[in-house]
Design an enzyme around this catalytic site. Structure first.
Site, PDB file in Angstrom:
ATOM      1  CB  SER A 145       3.522  35.387 -20.247  1.00 18.22           C
ATOM      2  OG  SER A 145       2.124  35.676 -20.393  1.00 18.22           O
ATOM      3  CE1 TYR A 158       2.442  29.652 -20.385  1.00 24.05           C
ATOM      4  CE2 TYR A 158       0.810  31.668 -19.719  1.00 24.05           C
ATOM      5  CZ  TYR A 158       1.961  31.290 -20.601  1.00 24.05           C
ATOM      6  OH  TYR A 158       2.610  31.772 -21.413  1.00 24.05           O
TER       7      TYR A 158
END
Length: 236
Positions: A145, A158
């Site tokens: 990501s 995250y």
């Protein structure tokens, strides 16, 4: 179609969103595909869609898997190999994106992200890499990501897990040099999926799942001597 004719791919997190679209695009290029996720009903829906769009010309199987369970992941690889043949492409797409602040104290959510986003990635690689090395061929795809490149005040944990995915990808690329096995890290920006919303973000159109799937197909269809190590895909 046919760039991946006769190849076998496993795609994790394939029940919806990016994973489902990656599986469809690989199948459209001729790959046989093992779909892996926790929700078997959703996997079977994707399986039916792939059968329809390929006119049944590729083999597709659904495997219910918890990527945080090593035995589950090993069985996934074994089932795919038995039914579809040697695994040529493994797409580590399964992931958890939960509340990521440290101040929240949501330890259970941190654990889920660490277990799936980091341990699950390592379990997946470990399940297929020995066979790839023995055959001197194969391609590992880690879907990370842009949160692995940048950290916001709400993404601490995250982002940490996605930093870890990128570190695993970078290290493996060096470990696997001259083995015939390739390693690609894909870092998507904001993609329009059920996780994030309605197609607009900060006045920009979100990416579509197909944009990420096309990046995967690009990487795995390069000549054997070309290793696309890192692809970052952002909205304009």
């Amino acid at each position: 179609m046919n760039k991946l004719q006769g190849k076998t791919a496993i795609v994790t997190g394939a029940s919806t969103g990016i994973g489902a679209t990656i599986a469809k695009e690989l199948a459209l290029e001729g790959a046989n595909v093992a779909l892996a996720a926790r929700r078997l009903d959703k996997l079977n829906e994707v399986k039916s869609e792939i059968t329809d769009i390929t006119n049944g010309e590729v083999k597709v199987m659904s495997v219910q898997v918890d990527m945080s369970n090593r035995e589950d992941v090993n069985q996934l690889a074994e089932k795919a190999q038995a039914e579809l043949g040697d695994v040529d492409i493994f797409v580590n797409n399964a992931g958890q994106m939960l509340a990521g602040t440290v101040r929240s104290g949501k330890v259970e959510e941190w654990d889920k992200m660490v277990d799936v986003n980091i341990k699950g990635v390592l379990y997946g690689i470990d399940a297929v890499l020995p066979s790839m090395l023995s055959r001197s061929t194969g391609h590992l795809i880690n879907v990370a990501s842009v949160s692995g490149l940048e950290v916001t005040k709400t993404s601490t944990v995250y982002s940490a897990t996605k930093h870890a995915v990128r570190a695993i990808s970078m290290g493996l690329e060096k470990e696997l040099a001259r083995t015939g096995v390739r390693m690609t890290n894909i870092s998507p920006g904001m993609v329009d999926t059920d996780l994030v919303g309605n197609g607009a973000w900060n006045d920009r159109k979100m990416l579509e799942t197909k944009d990420i799937a096309k990046a995967v197909v690009y990487a795995v269809t390069q000549p054997d001597y070309v290793n696309v190590n890192e692809v970052t895909v952002r909205p304009v």
